[in-house]
Design an enzyme around this catalytic site. Structure first.
Site, PDB file in Angstrom:
ATOM      1  N   THR A 115       4.209   2.735   5.950  1.00  0.00           N
ATOM      2  CA  THR A 115       2.798   2.337   6.001  1.00  0.00           C
ATOM      3  C   THR A 115       2.086   3.225   7.009  1.00  0.00           C
ATOM      4  O   THR A 115       2.654   3.528   8.071  1.00  0.00           O
ATOM      5  CB  THR A 115       2.630   0.853   6.399  1.00  0.00           C
ATOM      6  N   ALA A 124     -11.511  11.952  21.556  1.00  0.00           N
ATOM      7  CA  ALA A 124     -12.645  11.018  21.411  1.00  0.00           C
ATOM      8  C   ALA A 124     -13.052  10.449  22.772  1.00  0.00           C
ATOM      9  O   ALA A 124     -12.210  10.252  23.643  1.00  0.00           O
ATOM     10  CB  ALA A 124     -12.237   9.881  20.479  1.00  0.00           C
ATOM     11  N   GLU A 125     -14.343  10.210  22.908  1.00  0.00           N
ATOM     12  CA  GLU A 125     -14.856   9.655  24.172  1.00  0.00           C
ATOM     13  C   GLU A 125     -14.584   8.160  24.273  1.00  0.00           C
ATOM     14  O   GLU A 125     -14.379   7.623  25.355  1.00  0.00           O
ATOM     15  CB  GLU A 125     -16.370   9.895  24.275  1.00  0.00           C
ATOM     16  N   ARG A 168     -24.900  15.730  18.356  1.00  0.00           N
ATOM     17  CA  ARG A 168     -24.949  14.349  17.855  1.00  0.00           C
ATOM     18  C   ARG A 168     -23.741  13.543  18.329  1.00  0.00           C
ATOM     19  O   ARG A 168     -22.699  14.111  18.645  1.00  0.00           O
ATOM     20  CB  ARG A 168     -24.921  14.336  16.324  1.00  0.00           C
ATOM     21  N   VAL A 178      17.095   7.973  -1.095  1.00  0.00           N
ATOM     22  CA  VAL A 178      17.899   6.816  -1.539  1.00  0.00           C
ATOM     23  C   VAL A 178      18.701   7.199  -2.784  1.00  0.00           C
ATOM     24  O   VAL A 178      19.912   6.948  -2.872  1.00  0.00           O
ATOM     25  CB  VAL A 178      16.981   5.588  -1.830  1.00  0.00           C
ATOM     26  N   VAL A 179      18.018   7.832  -3.732  1.00  0.00           N
ATOM     27  CA  VAL A 179      18.677   8.176  -5.001  1.00  0.00           C
ATOM     28  C   VAL A 179      19.812   9.183  -4.775  1.00  0.00           C
ATOM     29  O   VAL A 179      20.946   8.980  -5.219  1.00  0.00           O
ATOM     30  CB  VAL A 179      17.638   8.729  -6.014  1.00  0.00           C
ATOM     31  N   ASP A 234       5.107  -4.645   6.095  1.00  0.00           N
ATOM     32  CA  ASP A 234       5.745  -5.904   6.524  1.00  0.00           C
ATOM     33  C   ASP A 234       5.666  -7.016   5.473  1.00  0.00           C
ATOM     34  O   ASP A 234       6.559  -7.869   5.415  1.00  0.00           O
ATOM     35  CB  ASP A 234       5.220  -6.372   7.894  1.00  0.00           C
ATOM     36  N   GLY A 235       4.642  -7.008   4.627  1.00  0.00           N
ATOM     37  CA  GLY A 235       4.573  -7.988   3.536  1.00  0.00           C
ATOM     38  C   GLY A 235       5.752  -7.804   2.586  1.00  0.00           C
ATOM     39  O   GLY A 235       6.426  -8.768   2.195  1.00  0.00           O
ATOM     40  N   ARG A 267     -24.629  13.939  32.438  1.00  0.00           N
ATOM     41  CA  ARG A 267     -24.071  15.166  33.023  1.00  0.00           C
ATOM     42  C   ARG A 267     -24.105  16.327  32.014  1.00  0.00           C
ATOM     43  O   ARG A 267     -23.345  17.282  32.080  1.00  0.00           O
ATOM     44  CB  ARG A 267     -22.654  14.933  33.558  1.00  0.00           C
ATOM     45  N   ASP A 298      -0.175   2.440   8.870  1.00  0.00           N
ATOM     46  CA  ASP A 298      -0.623   1.661  10.037  1.00  0.00           C
ATOM     47  C   ASP A 298       0.345   1.705  11.221  1.00  0.00           C
ATOM     48  O   ASP A 298      -0.027   1.354  12.330  1.00  0.00           O
ATOM     49  CB  ASP A 298      -0.830   0.188   9.645  1.00  0.00           C
ATOM     50  N   ARG A 343      -6.387  -2.634  10.085  1.00  0.00           N
ATOM     51  CA  ARG A 343      -7.006  -3.973  10.134  1.00  0.00           C
ATOM     52  C   ARG A 343      -6.553  -4.735  11.371  1.00  0.00           C
ATOM     53  O   ARG A 343      -7.363  -5.304  12.093  1.00  0.00           O
ATOM     54  CB  ARG A 343      -6.660  -4.776   8.874  1.00  0.00           C
ATOM     55  N   ARG A 379       0.937  -5.091  -5.797  1.00  0.00           N
ATOM     56  CA  ARG A 379       1.013  -6.336  -5.025  1.00  0.00           C
ATOM     57  C   ARG A 379       1.276  -7.435  -6.055  1.00  0.00           C
ATOM     58  O   ARG A 379       0.690  -7.412  -7.134  1.00  0.00           O
ATOM     59  CB  ARG A 379      -0.277  -6.558  -4.253  1.00  0.00           C
ATOM     60  N   ASP A 405       2.712  -0.313  11.965  1.00  0.00           N
ATOM     61  CA  ASP A 405       2.605  -1.649  12.569  1.00  0.00           C
ATOM     62  C   ASP A 405       3.821  -2.531  12.296  1.00  0.00           C
ATOM     63  O   ASP A 405       3.687  -3.742  12.166  1.00  0.00           O
ATOM     64  CB  ASP A 405       1.328  -2.342  12.054  1.00  0.00           C
ATOM     65  N   GLY A 440       0.830  -1.207   0.000  1.00  0.00           N
ATOM     66  CA  GLY A 440       0.000   0.000   0.000  1.00  0.00           C
ATOM     67  C   GLY A 440       0.856   1.245   0.000  1.00  0.00           C
ATOM     68  O   GLY A 440       1.889   1.286   0.653  1.00  0.00           O
ATOM     69  N   HIS A 446     -22.797  15.798  22.866  1.00  0.00           N
ATOM     70  CA  HIS A 446     -22.210  15.163  21.681  1.00  0.00           C
ATOM     71  C   HIS A 446     -21.035  14.286  22.095  1.00  0.00           C
ATOM     72  O   HIS A 446     -20.429  14.506  23.154  1.00  0.00           O
ATOM     73  CB  HIS A 446     -21.750  16.221  20.673  1.00  0.00           C
TER      74      HIS A 446
HETATM   75  P1  ATP Z   1       0.686  -2.720   3.555  1.00  0.00           P
HETATM   76  O1  ATP Z   1       1.114  -1.781   4.614  1.00  0.00           O
HETATM   77  O2  ATP Z   1      -0.150  -2.102   2.521  1.00  0.00           O
HETATM   78  O3  ATP Z   1       0.085  -3.986   4.079  1.00  0.00           O
HETATM   79  P2  ATP Z   1       2.730  -4.494   2.664  1.00  0.00           P
HETATM   80  O4  ATP Z   1       4.112  -4.297   2.170  1.00  0.00           O
HETATM   81  O5  ATP Z   1       2.583  -5.254   3.943  1.00  0.00           O
HETATM   82  O6  ATP Z   1       2.050  -3.082   2.787  1.00  0.00           O
HETATM   83  P3  ATP Z   1       1.631  -6.692   1.131  1.00  0.00           P
HETATM   84  O7  ATP Z   1       0.585  -6.711   0.085  1.00  0.00           O
HETATM   85  O8  ATP Z   1       1.434  -7.537   2.337  1.00  0.00           O
HETATM   86  O9  ATP Z   1       1.850  -5.160   1.514  1.00  0.00           O
HETATM   87  O10 ATP Z   1       3.023  -7.142   0.479  1.00  0.00           O
HETATM   88  C1  ATP Z   1       3.506  -6.506  -0.700  1.00  0.00           C
HETATM   89  C2  ATP Z   1       4.093  -7.540  -1.621  1.00  0.00           C
HETATM   90  O11 ATP Z   1       5.208  -8.188  -0.987  1.00  0.00           O
HETATM   91  C3  ATP Z   1       3.167  -8.685  -1.995  1.00  0.00           C
HETATM   92  O12 ATP Z   1       2.301  -8.357  -3.048  1.00  0.00           O
HETATM   93  C4  ATP Z   1       4.155  -9.772  -2.401  1.00  0.00           C
HETATM   94  O13 ATP Z   1       4.586  -9.594  -3.728  1.00  0.00           O
HETATM   95  C5  ATP Z   1       5.324  -9.525  -1.454  1.00  0.00           C
HETATM   96  N1  ATP Z   1       5.237 -10.478  -0.339  1.00  0.00           N
HETATM   97  C6  ATP Z   1       4.426 -10.416   0.745  1.00  0.00           C
HETATM   98  N2  ATP Z   1       4.576 -11.489   1.551  1.00  0.00           N
HETATM   99  C7  ATP Z   1       5.514 -12.268   0.951  1.00  0.00           C
HETATM  100  C8  ATP Z   1       6.136 -13.526   1.264  1.00  0.00           C
HETATM  101  N3  ATP Z   1       5.810 -14.204   2.367  1.00  0.00           N
HETATM  102  N4  ATP Z   1       7.062 -14.004   0.414  1.00  0.00           N
HETATM  103  C9  ATP Z   1       7.409 -13.334  -0.693  1.00  0.00           C
HETATM  104  N5  ATP Z   1       6.867 -12.156  -1.055  1.00  0.00           N
HETATM  105  C10 ATP Z   1       5.936 -11.620  -0.258  1.00  0.00           C
END
Ligand code: ATP
Length: 319
Positions: free
Chosen positions: A125, A186-187, A162, A23-24, A103-104, A211, A127, A171, A72, A129, A11, A215
């Site tokens: 991200t 926020a309450e 309100r 980086v560049v 993290d993905g 009391r 999040d 998530r 993705r 997280d 994302g 709202h």
């Molecule tokens: P977001 O914050 O949006 O969740 P993210 O980097 O966690 O960001 P993901 O969709 O979970 O987003 O991962 C991005 C891409 O990383 C995936 O589409 C996939 O190509 C690669 N990826 C994720 N998990 C794995 C894995 N276990 N092994 C290899 N590649 C992965």
């Protein structure tokens, strides 16, 4: 190491562009050649790789989204896909890769490092997280976007007496909800990491109105339930009328805050330093206000702990 590459994945988050720029520019400053990979890991598999110059990243520090675009990739999750990606990198003479994402994306980088291509990861991200870093790029901007929305909604909540339920992104992680809930007064704040009781929410709303409070603002992270769902429950259980607002994708966009631009610049530059030393399988982050690097394995081994004291404080201040 003579030539490295950078990609953005998962994302998008505000500040990714500032990180790409860092980086560049840092790579060129250090005498390295730097290539940009377009469309994340999928683009890597397809060989969408271009050499970048100082000017390629001009006028992007203030822009949301990512100039390298993001994607993705299901194919990259397979060993065959990753081998294709590796051969594209080798074909282009690239010896190290900076991955900017969540993290993905970090998991993908870990797998690629295991195949012999050193990767360094920059957390981006909204999040917030990712284990091992106190702040991810994009979180501060999203925080400010949500606060702006809460303040505006509060005007209506006050004028029309309100109760509003505002659904924010998150998530599995409640940081955005917690921080915005505390900063927005926020309450009630509902986050995935903490148990909640509907009777408790009802009680808080009733004691507030008892009391003379006319709202209320309830913040709910999307991972708990949707705002309309909670509205439905409050109506059914206690005949309390509320209005729902789902903030959605506005939280991911916009010009990055000053703070996000600064940490993106610091993280991006640090990633290049680590790669230049020939180290891979590393994540960049912030610990106790210092920019650090640490092993990618820590990202997956520790659990991202919510600031429980902050959650407690939010409850104490909203009695
Ligand atoms: P977001 O914050 O949006 O969740 P993210 O980097 O966690 O960001 P993901 O969709 O979970 O987003 O991962 C991005 C891409 O990383 C995936 O589409 C996939 O190509 C690669 N990826 C994720 N998990 C794995 C894995 N276990 N092994 C290899 N590649 C992965």
């Amino acid at each position: 190491m003579k030539k490295i590459a950078v990609l953005t994945s998962g994302g998008d988050a505000p500040g990714m562009n500032a990180a790409v720029r860092a980086v560049v520019r840092k790579a060129i400053y250090e005498g390295l050649e730097i290539a940009g990979v377009f469309n994340g890991y999928q683009g890597l598999i397809e060989g969408k790789i271009e050499l970048l110059e100082l000017g390629s990243v001009g006028d992007i520090i203030q822009r949301g989204g990512t100039m390298l675009r993001s994607a993705r990739s299901a194919e990259f999750r397979t060993l065959e896909g990753r081998k294709k990606a590796l051969s594209q990198l080798q074909k282009n003479g690239i010896e190290g890769l900076v991955v900017i994402g969540g993290d993905g994306s970090f998991k993908g980088a870990q797998e690629l490092t295991a195949l012999g291509l050193p990767c360094v990861c920059v957390p981006a991200t909204i999040d917030n997280d990712i284990n091992g870093t106190e702040f991810t790029i994009g979180f501060d901007t999203a925080l400010n976007t949500v606060i702006d929305a809460i303040d505006k909604i509060r005007d209506t909540a006050t004028s029309h007496e309100r109760t509003f339920i505002i659904e924010v992104m998150g998530r599995n992680a409640g940081d955005l909800a917690l921080w915005t809930g505390l900063a927005g007064g926020a309450e009630t704040i509902l986050i995935p990491e903490q148990k909640y009781e509907i009777p408790d929410i009802i009680e808080r709303l009733k004691s507030g109105s008892g009391r003379g409070k006319k709202h209320s603002i309830i913040i709910v992270a999307e991972g708990v339930m949707s705002a309309p769902e909670l509205a439905e429950i409050l109506k059914r259980e206690a005949n309390i009328e509320t209005h729902s607002s789902v903030l959605g994708h506005i939280q991911r966009g916009g010009s990055p805050s000053a703070r996000d631009r600064v940490i993106a610049s610091q993280y991006g530059a640090k990633a290049v330093e680590v790669l230049k030393e020939g180290r891979g399988g590393i994540a960049i982050g912030m610990q106790k206000h210092v920019v650090v690097d640490y092993n990618l394995t820590d990202v997956f081994e520790q659990s991202n702990s919510l600031d429980v004291a902050m959650y407690k404080l939010s409850k104490e201040l909203s009695i």
